[in-house]
Design a protein around this motif. Structure first.
Motif, PDB file in Angstrom:
ATOM      1  N   TYR A  62       0.838  -1.198   0.000  1.00  0.00           N
ATOM      2  CA  TYR A  62       0.000   0.000   0.000  1.00  0.00           C
ATOM      3  C   TYR A  62       0.874   1.249   0.000  1.00  0.00           C
ATOM      4  O   TYR A  62       0.622   2.199  -0.751  1.00  0.00           O
ATOM      5  CB  TYR A  62      -0.908  -0.012   1.238  1.00  0.00           C
ATOM      6  CG  TYR A  62      -1.530   1.315   1.566  1.00  0.00           C
ATOM      7  CD1 TYR A  62      -2.604   1.813   0.830  1.00  0.00           C
ATOM      8  CD2 TYR A  62      -1.037   2.092   2.613  1.00  0.00           C
ATOM      9  CE1 TYR A  62      -3.170   3.035   1.136  1.00  0.00           C
ATOM     10  CE2 TYR A  62      -1.587   3.316   2.923  1.00  0.00           C
ATOM     11  CZ  TYR A  62      -2.659   3.783   2.183  1.00  0.00           C
ATOM     12  OH  TYR A  62      -3.214   5.001   2.478  1.00  0.00           O
ATOM     13  N   LEU A  63       1.922   1.259   0.832  1.00  0.00           N
ATOM     14  CA  LEU A  63       2.796   2.430   0.929  1.00  0.00           C
ATOM     15  C   LEU A  63       3.527   2.694  -0.392  1.00  0.00           C
ATOM     16  O   LEU A  63       3.692   3.843  -0.801  1.00  0.00           O
ATOM     17  CB  LEU A  63       3.814   2.232   2.057  1.00  0.00           C
ATOM     18  CG  LEU A  63       3.253   2.192   3.483  1.00  0.00           C
ATOM     19  CD1 LEU A  63       4.348   1.798   4.480  1.00  0.00           C
ATOM     20  CD2 LEU A  63       2.636   3.529   3.877  1.00  0.00           C
ATOM     21  N   GLU A  64       3.973   1.614  -1.044  1.00  0.00           N
ATOM     22  CA  GLU A  64       4.666   1.779  -2.320  1.00  0.00           C
ATOM     23  C   GLU A  64       3.760   2.425  -3.360  1.00  0.00           C
ATOM     24  O   GLU A  64       4.196   3.256  -4.161  1.00  0.00           O
ATOM     25  CB  GLU A  64       5.168   0.412  -2.824  1.00  0.00           C
ATOM     26  CG  GLU A  64       6.403  -0.080  -2.077  1.00  0.00           C
ATOM     27  CD  GLU A  64       6.765  -1.514  -2.414  1.00  0.00           C
ATOM     28  OE1 GLU A  64       5.908  -2.226  -3.020  1.00  0.00           O
ATOM     29  OE2 GLU A  64       7.885  -1.934  -2.073  1.00  0.00           O
ATOM     30  N   TYR A  65       2.498   2.052  -3.353  1.00  0.00           N
ATOM     31  CA  TYR A  65       1.543   2.655  -4.295  1.00  0.00           C
ATOM     32  C   TYR A  65       1.258   4.106  -3.904  1.00  0.00           C
ATOM     33  O   TYR A  65       1.279   5.014  -4.750  1.00  0.00           O
ATOM     34  CB  TYR A  65       0.240   1.847  -4.313  1.00  0.00           C
ATOM     35  CG  TYR A  65      -0.823   2.478  -5.189  1.00  0.00           C
ATOM     36  CD1 TYR A  65      -0.774   2.326  -6.577  1.00  0.00           C
ATOM     37  CD2 TYR A  65      -1.845   3.237  -4.633  1.00  0.00           C
ATOM     38  CE1 TYR A  65      -1.725   2.922  -7.389  1.00  0.00           C
ATOM     39  CE2 TYR A  65      -2.805   3.835  -5.435  1.00  0.00           C
ATOM     40  CZ  TYR A  65      -2.739   3.680  -6.812  1.00  0.00           C
ATOM     41  OH  TYR A  65      -3.684   4.279  -7.608  1.00  0.00           O
ATOM     42  N   TYR A  66       1.023   4.331  -2.624  1.00  0.00           N
ATOM     43  CA  TYR A  66       0.635   5.662  -2.144  1.00  0.00           C
ATOM     44  C   TYR A  66       1.746   6.690  -2.369  1.00  0.00           C
ATOM     45  O   TYR A  66       1.487   7.840  -2.712  1.00  0.00           O
ATOM     46  CB  TYR A  66       0.274   5.585  -0.658  1.00  0.00           C
ATOM     47  CG  TYR A  66      -0.339   6.843  -0.099  1.00  0.00           C
ATOM     48  CD1 TYR A  66      -1.684   7.130  -0.303  1.00  0.00           C
ATOM     49  CD2 TYR A  66       0.434   7.746   0.631  1.00  0.00           C
ATOM     50  CE1 TYR A  66      -2.245   8.286   0.206  1.00  0.00           C
ATOM     51  CE2 TYR A  66      -0.127   8.906   1.142  1.00  0.00           C
ATOM     52  CZ  TYR A  66      -1.467   9.166   0.930  1.00  0.00           C
ATOM     53  OH  TYR A  66      -2.024  10.318   1.426  1.00  0.00           O
ATOM     54  N   PHE A  67       3.009   6.246  -2.190  1.00  0.00           N
ATOM     55  CA  PHE A  67       4.137   7.182  -2.287  1.00  0.00           C
ATOM     56  C   PHE A  67       4.932   7.012  -3.589  1.00  0.00           C
ATOM     57  O   PHE A  67       6.085   7.417  -3.673  1.00  0.00           O
ATOM     58  CB  PHE A  67       5.074   6.993  -1.088  1.00  0.00           C
ATOM     59  CG  PHE A  67       4.444   7.323   0.234  1.00  0.00           C
ATOM     60  CD1 PHE A  67       3.971   8.598   0.500  1.00  0.00           C
ATOM     61  CD2 PHE A  67       4.321   6.350   1.215  1.00  0.00           C
ATOM     62  CE1 PHE A  67       3.387   8.908   1.719  1.00  0.00           C
ATOM     63  CE2 PHE A  67       3.737   6.654   2.444  1.00  0.00           C
ATOM     64  CZ  PHE A  67       3.272   7.941   2.694  1.00  0.00           C
ATOM     65  N   LYS A  68       4.300   6.427  -4.615  1.00  0.00           N
ATOM     66  CA  LYS A  68       5.025   6.114  -5.853  1.00  0.00           C
ATOM     67  C   LYS A  68       5.549   7.358  -6.565  1.00  0.00           C
ATOM     68  O   LYS A  68       6.511   7.275  -7.340  1.00  0.00           O
ATOM     69  CB  LYS A  68       4.136   5.305  -6.798  1.00  0.00           C
ATOM     70  CG  LYS A  68       2.892   6.058  -7.286  1.00  0.00           C
ATOM     71  CD  LYS A  68       2.023   5.159  -8.138  1.00  0.00           C
ATOM     72  CE  LYS A  68       0.756   5.898  -8.577  1.00  0.00           C
ATOM     73  NZ  LYS A  68      -0.138   5.029  -9.370  1.00  0.00           N
ATOM     74  N   ASN A  69       4.947   8.508  -6.315  1.00  0.00           N
ATOM     75  CA  ASN A  69       5.384   9.741  -6.979  1.00  0.00           C
ATOM     76  C   ASN A  69       6.354  10.560  -6.132  1.00  0.00           C
ATOM     77  O   ASN A  69       6.647  11.712  -6.461  1.00  0.00           O
ATOM     78  CB  ASN A  69       4.173  10.594  -7.355  1.00  0.00           C
ATOM     79  CG  ASN A  69       3.288   9.900  -8.381  1.00  0.00           C
ATOM     80  OD1 ASN A  69       3.792   9.232  -9.284  1.00  0.00           O
ATOM     81  ND2 ASN A  69       1.982  10.035  -8.228  1.00  0.00           N
ATOM     82  N   HIS A  70       6.815   9.991  -5.030  1.00  0.00           N
ATOM     83  CA  HIS A  70       7.768  10.676  -4.156  1.00  0.00           C
ATOM     84  C   HIS A  70       9.039   9.839  -4.020  1.00  0.00           C
ATOM     85  O   HIS A  70       8.998   8.612  -4.133  1.00  0.00           O
ATOM     86  CB  HIS A  70       7.170  10.893  -2.753  1.00  0.00           C
ATOM     87  CG  HIS A  70       6.003  11.826  -2.731  1.00  0.00           C
ATOM     88  ND1 HIS A  70       4.715  11.409  -2.993  1.00  0.00           N
ATOM     89  CD2 HIS A  70       5.936  13.166  -2.489  1.00  0.00           C
ATOM     90  CE1 HIS A  70       3.891  12.434  -2.887  1.00  0.00           C
ATOM     91  NE2 HIS A  70       4.607  13.508  -2.593  1.00  0.00           N
ATOM     92  N   LEU A  71      10.156  10.505  -3.774  1.00  0.00           N
ATOM     93  CA  LEU A  71      11.354   9.776  -3.377  1.00  0.00           C
ATOM     94  C   LEU A  71      11.028   9.009  -2.105  1.00  0.00           C
ATOM     95  O   LEU A  71      10.444   9.580  -1.170  1.00  0.00           O
ATOM     96  CB  LEU A  71      12.505  10.747  -3.107  1.00  0.00           C
ATOM     97  CG  LEU A  71      13.218  11.345  -4.328  1.00  0.00           C
ATOM     98  CD1 LEU A  71      14.167  12.443  -3.880  1.00  0.00           C
ATOM     99  CD2 LEU A  71      13.978  10.257  -5.075  1.00  0.00           C
ATOM    100  N   ASN A  72      11.390   7.735  -2.055  1.00  0.00           N
ATOM    101  CA  ASN A  72      10.990   6.980  -0.864  1.00  0.00           C
ATOM    102  C   ASN A  72      11.919   5.820  -0.557  1.00  0.00           C
ATOM    103  O   ASN A  72      12.618   5.312  -1.432  1.00  0.00           O
ATOM    104  CB  ASN A  72       9.548   6.472  -1.014  1.00  0.00           C
ATOM    105  CG  ASN A  72       9.404   5.412  -2.100  1.00  0.00           C
ATOM    106  OD1 ASN A  72       9.929   4.307  -1.984  1.00  0.00           O
ATOM    107  ND2 ASN A  72       8.689   5.748  -3.176  1.00  0.00           N
TER     108      ASN A  72
END
Length: 344
Positions: free
Chosen positions: A164-174
């Motif tokens: 879920y986190l990978e999808y939610y933050f896919k447009n940010h450096l993470n």
């Protein structure tokens, strides 16, 4: 921000923690009493955070955050010229598990925007407040219930949460961290003292950390009784009600399924190929050659945090008893947090 002031403040914070741990209750000042009260409050809110486990974590950090260690760590990195907001979603499986991320962000000249774990609400805010006091207010941070204004994110969760986190933050450096665990490889000639140190790697924090050993690889002729003998110093763990509930539940399941397991009334050993084991259970398997061991480690590399073994086995391992003593340059999931923060 002034990095020198922050480093000095961090050193003073470690001195403060060291002094607090050395005092008896009768010697406490007002700040010490506040600290002690927060530890007790943390234990009430999260029974896994016993006072002993919290103080163990503080002791490790106090010994780690010396001037020499901090400067040796930071010399390989450069602080960002522009401060960015770095979201931190912290885990709460063991005390202070997110503290390394917090200090990494601050000492990279960024601002940590922190979403605390519901299991660990009190100690990190207290430490940040003290750090700020000790560094002439040169530590900036923010606590939030929801991340919505940030430039990059570091998040830790279960494998399911990570998707879920990978999808939610896919447009940010993470950096998105998942479940990991640790393994031990025994050669067979380990001393009684080495096996007792291994027991610490297994039972510290009740086995809840990613650096706790949950899987042991042993030679074909290794006697299981040797492990149980080395575990005996940790027998009081069964008196903790949440641990005991896990032990009773897993034992009942094995009995109902007629699974084969070894039991010493506070921990079970199960011959199982699985890397992860349930709480109160240690999986083990026997090997006939080091090639088997290396193949197992290679196949499970993405899920292994650290390997505990003798140096002579050549497995890029750490020594017995060192699993819960990572250095400042030891990074979760082996992803260099400081290098990541340089590019934010």
């Amino acid at each position: 921000m002034n990095i020198e002031n922050q480093v000095l403040g961090l050193i003073k914070l470690s001195d403060y923690i060291r002094a607090y741990l050395a005092k008896s209750t009768e010697e406490f000042n007002e700040s010490d009493s506040e600290f002690e009260l927060l530890l007790r409050k943390s234990e009430i809110e999260n029974p896994w955070f016993t006072i002993d486990n919290q103080k163990f974590a503080f002791r490790q950090w106090a010994e780690l955050l010396t001037e020499t260690n901090i400067k040796d760590w930071l010399k390989d990195y450069s602080a960002s010229e522009t401060s960015k907001r770095v979201g931190l979603i912290l885990a709460g499986n063991i005390p202070l598990v997110g503290w390394h991320d917090v200090i990494s962000v601050v000492l990279s000249n960024h601002i940590p925007v922190i979403k605390l774990s519901s299991k660990d609400q009190y100690i990190i805010p207290f430490l940040l407040k003290k750090w700020r006091e000790f560094s002439d207010n040169n530590v900036e941070y923010e606590f939030v219930e929801r991340l919505d204004n940030f430039d990059a994110v570091i998040a830790t969760g279960s494998n399911n949460t990570a998707r879920y986190l990978e999808y939610y933050f896919k447009n940010h450096l993470n950096i998105i961290r998942k479940n990991r665990t640790s393994v031990a490889v025994l050669k067979g000639d380990e001393t009684e003292e080495e096996l007792k140190l291994l027991a610490n790697d297994i039972f510290q924090y009740f086995g809840l950390g990613c650096r706790n050993v949950t899987r042991i690889l042993i030679p074909e002729d290794f006697l299981i009784d040797r492990l149980f003998e080395s575990f005996i110093d940790h027998k009081d763990i069964i008196n903790h009600h949440k641990y005991a509930n896990n032990y009773d539940y897993n034992r009942a399941i094995y009995l109902l399924n007629q699974d084969k397991f070894w039991d010493n009334n506070f921990v079970m050993l199960k011959e199982d190929d699985k890397l992860f084991s349930p709480l109160s259970v240690i999986n083990f398997s026997r090997y006939s050659s080091m090639d088997e061991v290396r193949n197992f480690i290679a196949e499970n590399e993405e899920n292994i945090q650290c390997i505990v073994a003798k140096d002579e086995l050549g497995l890029d391992s750490i020594r017995f008893g060192e699993a819960q003593n990572p250095g400042l340059n030891t990074y979760a999931d082996n992803v260099d947090t400081m290098k990541f923060l340089e590019i934010v």
